[in-house]
Design a protein around this motif. Structure first.
Motif, PDB file in Angstrom:
ATOM      1  N   UNK A  37       0.866  -1.171   0.000  1.00 28.19           N
ATOM      2  CA  UNK A  37       0.000   0.000   0.000  1.00 28.19           C
ATOM      3  C   UNK A  37       0.907   1.227   0.000  1.00 28.19           C
ATOM      4  N   UNK A  38       0.611   2.227  -0.817  1.00 29.09           N
ATOM      5  CA  UNK A  38       1.394   3.455  -0.859  1.00 29.09           C
ATOM      6  C   UNK A  38       0.511   4.638  -0.508  1.00 29.09           C
ATOM      7  N   UNK A  39       0.792   5.249   0.635  1.00 30.77           N
ATOM      8  CA  UNK A  39       0.076   6.449   1.073  1.00 30.77           C
ATOM      9  C   UNK A  39       0.551   7.604   0.206  1.00 30.77           C
ATOM     10  N   UNK A  40      -0.366   8.307  -0.464  1.00 29.03           N
ATOM     11  CA  UNK A  40       0.073   9.352  -1.398  1.00 29.03           C
ATOM     12  C   UNK A  40       0.611  10.607  -0.693  1.00 29.03           C
ATOM     13  N   UNK A  41       1.363  11.385  -1.454  1.00 27.66           N
ATOM     14  CA  UNK A  41       1.844  12.688  -1.009  1.00 27.66           C
ATOM     15  C   UNK A  41       0.626  13.565  -0.707  1.00 27.66           C
ATOM     16  N   UNK A  42       0.763  14.492   0.222  1.00 25.79           N
ATOM     17  CA  UNK A  42      -0.281  15.447   0.623  1.00 25.79           C
ATOM     18  C   UNK A  42      -1.411  14.818   1.422  1.00 25.79           C
ATOM     19  N   UNK A  43      -1.158  13.697   2.065  1.00 24.18           N
ATOM     20  CA  UNK A  43      -2.154  13.095   2.953  1.00 24.18           C
ATOM     21  C   UNK A  43      -2.119  13.825   4.288  1.00 24.18           C
ATOM     22  N   UNK A  71      -4.837   7.272  13.814  1.00 27.87           N
ATOM     23  CA  UNK A  71      -4.308   6.394  12.773  1.00 27.87           C
ATOM     24  C   UNK A  71      -4.571   7.026  11.410  1.00 27.87           C
ATOM     25  N   UNK A  72      -3.560   6.970  10.528  1.00 23.41           N
ATOM     26  CA  UNK A  72      -3.743   7.425   9.149  1.00 23.41           C
ATOM     27  C   UNK A  72      -3.902   6.171   8.310  1.00 23.41           C
ATOM     28  N   UNK A  73      -5.115   5.981   7.780  1.00 22.52           N
ATOM     29  CA  UNK A  73      -5.431   4.782   6.998  1.00 22.52           C
ATOM     30  C   UNK A  73      -5.522   5.108   5.520  1.00 22.52           C
ATOM     31  N   UNK A  74      -5.199   4.104   4.721  1.00 22.38           N
ATOM     32  CA  UNK A  74      -5.359   4.222   3.266  1.00 22.38           C
ATOM     33  C   UNK A  74      -5.737   2.847   2.741  1.00 22.38           C
ATOM     34  N   UNK A  75      -6.797   2.771   1.999  1.00 26.33           N
ATOM     35  CA  UNK A  75      -7.327   1.520   1.445  1.00 26.33           C
ATOM     36  C   UNK A  75      -7.523   0.479   2.546  1.00 26.33           C
ATOM     37  N   UNK A  76      -8.017   0.918   3.700  1.00 20.60           N
ATOM     38  CA  UNK A  76      -8.326   0.014   4.799  1.00 20.60           C
ATOM     39  C   UNK A  76      -7.136  -0.470   5.604  1.00 20.60           C
ATOM     40  N   UNK A  77      -5.958   0.104   5.362  1.00 21.15           N
ATOM     41  CA  UNK A  77      -4.740  -0.312   6.053  1.00 21.15           C
ATOM     42  C   UNK A  77      -4.183   0.878   6.830  1.00 21.15           C
ATOM     43  N   UNK A  78      -3.802   0.657   8.084  1.00 23.42           N
ATOM     44  CA  UNK A  78      -3.173   1.720   8.871  1.00 23.42           C
ATOM     45  C   UNK A  78      -1.728   1.860   8.386  1.00 23.42           C
ATOM     46  N   UNK A  79      -1.419   3.014   7.804  1.00 24.88           N
ATOM     47  CA  UNK A  79      -0.080   3.267   7.287  1.00 24.88           C
ATOM     48  C   UNK A  79       0.759   4.011   8.324  1.00 24.88           C
ATOM     49  N   UNK A 163       5.661   9.810  -0.667  1.00 28.63           N
ATOM     50  CA  UNK A 163       4.814   8.624  -0.473  1.00 28.63           C
ATOM     51  C   UNK A 163       5.373   7.724   0.627  1.00 28.63           C
ATOM     52  N   UNK A 164       4.472   7.082   1.358  1.00 23.15           N
ATOM     53  CA  UNK A 164       4.876   6.162   2.421  1.00 23.15           C
ATOM     54  C   UNK A 164       4.336   4.788   2.065  1.00 23.15           C
ATOM     55  N   UNK A 165       5.242   3.807   1.945  1.00 24.99           N
ATOM     56  CA  UNK A 165       4.845   2.463   1.548  1.00 24.99           C
ATOM     57  C   UNK A 165       4.801   1.543   2.769  1.00 24.99           C
ATOM     58  N   UNK A 166       3.821   0.652   2.779  1.00 22.20           N
ATOM     59  CA  UNK A 166       3.736  -0.363   3.808  1.00 22.20           C
ATOM     60  C   UNK A 166       3.205  -1.637   3.167  1.00 22.20           C
ATOM     61  N   UNK A 167       3.470  -2.750   3.790  1.00 17.92           N
ATOM     62  CA  UNK A 167       3.009  -4.032   3.262  1.00 17.92           C
ATOM     63  C   UNK A 167       1.966  -4.612   4.206  1.00 17.92           C
ATOM     64  N   UNK A 168       0.860  -5.039   3.636  1.00 15.28           N
ATOM     65  CA  UNK A 168      -0.215  -5.685   4.416  1.00 15.28           C
ATOM     66  C   UNK A 168      -0.161  -7.167   4.114  1.00 15.28           C
TER      67      UNK A 168
END
Length: 170
Positions: A37-43, A71-79, A163-168
């Motif tokens: 999952x990649x949290x976009x810039x300007x979140x 929590x900052x979530x993106x596409x249902x995942x806490x990033x 961008x901030x990337x995380x793996x679910x």
């Protein structure tokens, strides 16, 4: 004939791991499915001071610690989890002055730490103390304004600058 033997041998070899796994001779290794999952810039990221910040004991360049509020979530995942550390730096400061002038300072937000890595943030906040112009207008030139103070629980909006990337894992 050689082709039939080769096909039969290949089929027998392919069946061996399945038989070994079913008999318990070789433990089965199951790899969990994952997606990045990649949290976009300007979140938007809401932060609050970790401790009280006051203009009395600071100078330009001083670092201050903040914490992520929600929590900052993106596409249902806490990033970015709640409580993640954030660093801000004092970029400008004035002290309180005579004639009711209040102290002021500005903070620039540098980064947020997620999974032992720092990611850039952007955002500024200006904090002003309350002035005391009423007292100064009454003729007391020695009356000064108030120090600028931020307290834990005061929320500041900042934004991701990369961008901030995380793996679910599922």
């Amino acid at each position: 004939m050689k082709i039939l033997i080769s096909i039969g041998a290949a089929a027998a070899l392919a069946a061996v791991p399945a038989i070994a796994q079913s008999t318990g001779d070789v433990p089965a290794v199951i790899q969990p499915a994952s997606r990045t999952i990649t949290l976009p810039v300007n979140t938007l990221v809401q932060v609050t001071p970790a401790n009280e910040i006051t203009s009395k004991e600071m100078k330009e360049g001083t670092k201050r610690e903040f914490l992520v509020v929600n929590d900052v979530e993106y596409q249902g995942v806490v990033v970015i989890p709640r409580g993640s550390p954030v660093e801000a730096q004092v970029t400008w400061r004035t002290g309180k002055g005579i004639v009711g002038k209040s102290a002021k300072f500005e903070l620039s937000f540098d980064w947020v730490r997620v999974n032992q890595a720092n990611y850039k943030l952007r955002g500024m906040h200006r904090q002003e103390g309350r002035g005391n112009t009423a007292g100064a207008l009454l003729g007391a030139a020695i009356i000064t304004g108030k120090s600028a103070t931020m307290v834990p629980g005061q929320i500041v909006n900042v934004f991701t600058a990369e961008p901030i990337m995380t793996t679910k894992y599922q």
